[in-house]
Write an enzyme that holds these catalytic residues in place. Structure first.
Site, short mmCIF file in Angstrom:
data_model
loop_
_atom_site.label_atom_id
_atom_site.label_comp_id
_atom_site.label_asym_id
_atom_site.label_seq_id
_atom_site.Cartn_x
_atom_site.Cartn_y
_atom_site.Cartn_z
N ARG A 1 -4.15 -95.60 12.55
CA ARG A 1 -3.03 -94.64 12.44
C ARG A 1 -1.67 -95.33 12.57
O ARG A 1 -0.70 -94.88 11.98
CB ARG A 1 -3.18 -93.54 13.49
CG ARG A 1 -4.20 -92.49 13.07
CD ARG A 1 -4.31 -91.39 14.08
NE ARG A 1 -4.96 -90.22 13.54
CZ ARG A 1 -5.27 -89.13 14.24
NH1 ARG A 1 -4.96 -89.08 15.52
NH2 ARG A 1 -5.84 -88.10 13.67
N LYS B 1 -21.94 -79.94 13.65
CA LYS B 1 -22.15 -78.49 13.71
C LYS B 1 -21.74 -77.81 12.41
O LYS B 1 -20.68 -78.09 11.87
CB LYS B 1 -21.30 -77.90 14.84
CG LYS B 1 -21.72 -78.36 16.20
CD LYS B 1 -21.10 -77.49 17.26
CE LYS B 1 -19.95 -78.21 17.92
NZ LYS B 1 -19.07 -77.38 18.69
N GLY C 1 -12.69 -87.36 11.87
CA GLY C 1 -12.63 -88.46 12.84
C GLY C 1 -13.81 -89.41 12.75
O GLY C 1 -13.64 -90.61 12.50
N GLY D 1 -8.76 -82.80 12.41
CA GLY D 1 -8.54 -81.36 12.28
C GLY D 1 -7.62 -81.03 11.11
O GLY D 1 -7.84 -80.04 10.40
#
Ligand code: ADP
Ligand code: 3PG
Ligand code: MG
Length: 396
Positions: A37, A203, A353, A376
């Site tokens: 980043r 998930k 991520g 996100g």
């Protein structure tokens, strides 16, 4: 509509507040364990410096709780040190964000100078989007640049209220945000066909909105990872001890109906007797996981079939490892998907991520078209959401 970028700003002699996302992974001792980043913000930072600006850099790091002992890890000192190495020029680290240290460091800035403020989330006003705090932060600078793609889904002060303090002609996005938006545009509006999405991860509940938004756009949706077993259970198959979200079976059924033949589930599975690295493993064919076993990776036939489908695509988007890739025995599926993307001449975009981490770890990040710096923010973009942090930056 394209946004005003740093190219459109008057930079010479100006103090430019750049909101970056230096929320980097850290070791237990607080060392920077992955500086991607920071590296990704360098084009914007170098451009501003080369055009005569000085820089006031603002970022959060982690999720500080307000307990000084715990929050020590989230100080920006190591990030400042890494940035200084990467920029090859001095970086002054301020010990507060809008307090006397920051004010003095910013007042002393001359063209070519760089100040990195302390973790912006150490101020309670940041999360609340507090306007007073935003005005103090904005008061340090002459112009605002958002190059924090990973934080664009947050309405925190430094993302929304701070740019609102500047006249529109002094607000812009940086090169990283510009590139991320261009890639998303290529994926979401009129992508080159055939288009394939590969979805995996922990998930299905995290990805329902992404799947719903992508379904009308893609030709095929290839499923892997733990979410496989929620889908298989919803189809009435046995899933053994695999990870299943029992409260999401109705949603999984709904997605299966919505997708029809577009949704492709694995045809074989690497299963184990437990999560222990020493557990016994085997490959099972078909859609039923035997009693006492759990699925931890797509099987070799699935990996080859998915790779072949990826080879035939012109656009590929991938989110979610297709197995528990952190452990050596369960990384083959994720590695084969990453290799297939790397070998493909298609537009290939990877985000999330852990997915980005996997591609980096395999050394393949430079061979895909784009590895998003968003977790996100990337997922919410794929859901079709728009962000307040970008609404406040004028269109060109
Ligand atoms: P991303 O961060 O890329 O969006 P997720 O957070 O959704 O991805 O999921 C990543 C995690 O999913 C990884 O840590 C991986 O170990 C886990 N995972 C993938 N497949 C399985 C599986 N079959 N069983 C258990 N965990 C899995
Ligand atoms: C991220 O890592 O996804 C961003 O830096 C945002 O961090 P947050 O989830 O703590 O808001
Ligand atoms: Mg994740």
């Amino acid at each position: 509509m394209p946004k005003q970028t740093i190219r459109d700003l008057e930079l010479s002699g100006r103090k430019v507040l750049v909101r970056v996302d230096f929320n980097v992974p850290q070791t237990k001792d607080g060392e920077v364990s992955d500086d991607r980043r920071i590296r990704s913000a360098l084009p914007t930072l170098n451009y501003a410096l080369e055009h005569g600006a000085s820089l006031i850099l603002v970022s959060h790091l982690g999720r500080p709780t307000g307990k000084p002992e715990e929050d020590k890890l989230f100080r920006m000192d190591r990030v400042a040190a890494r940035l200084q190495e990467l920029l090859g020029r001095p970086v002054v680290k301020a010990n507060d964000t809008v307090g006397p240290d920051a004010q003095a460091a910013c007042a002393a800035l001359r063209p070519g100078g760089v100040v990195l403020l302390e973790n912006v989330r150490f101020n309670s006003g940041e999360k609340k989007g507090d306007k007073k705090f935003a005005a103090q932060l904005a008061g340090l600078a002459d112009a605002y640049v958002n190059d924090a793609f990973g934080t664009c889904h947050r309405d925190e002060a430094s993302m929304v209220a701070v740019p609102e303090c500047f006249p529109p002609e002094r607000r812009a996005i940086g090169f990283l945000v510009e590139k991320e938006l261009q890639v998303l545009e290529a994926l979401l509006s009129q992508p080159k066909k055939p288009m394939i999405a590969v979805m995996g991860g922990a998930k299905v509940s995290d990805k329902i909105l992404v799947i719903e938004n992508l379904l009308p756009k893609v030709d095929q949706l290839l499923i892997g990872g733990a979410m496989t077993y929620t889908f298989l259970k919803a189809q009435g198959h046995s899933t053994g001890k695999s990870r299943v979200e029992a409260d999401r079976l109705d949603e999984a059924k709904h997605l299966l109906e919505l997708a029809g033949a577009k949704l492709v589930l694995p045809q074989d599975h690497l299963v184990a007797t437990s999560l222990e690295p020493s557990a016994e493993t085997k490959v099972v064919e078909g859609s039923d996981i035997p009693e006492g076993w759990l699925g931890l990776d797509i099987g070799p036939k699935t990996a080859d079939a998915y790779a072949a489908r990826i080879r035939g695509a012109k656009t590929v988007v991938w989110n979610g490892p297709v197995g528990k890739f952190e452990d050596e025995p369960y990384r083959q599926g994720t590695l084969k998907i990453a290799q297939a993307l790397a070998e493909s001449p298609a537009v290939t975009a990877v985000g999330g991520g852990e997915t980005a981490e996997a591609v980096e770890e395999f050394g393949l990040a430079d061979q895909v078209s784009h590895v998003s710096t968003g977790g996100g923010a990337f997922l919410e973009s794929l859901e079709g959401k728009s962000f307040n942090s970008l609404k406040v930056i004028p269109d060109k």
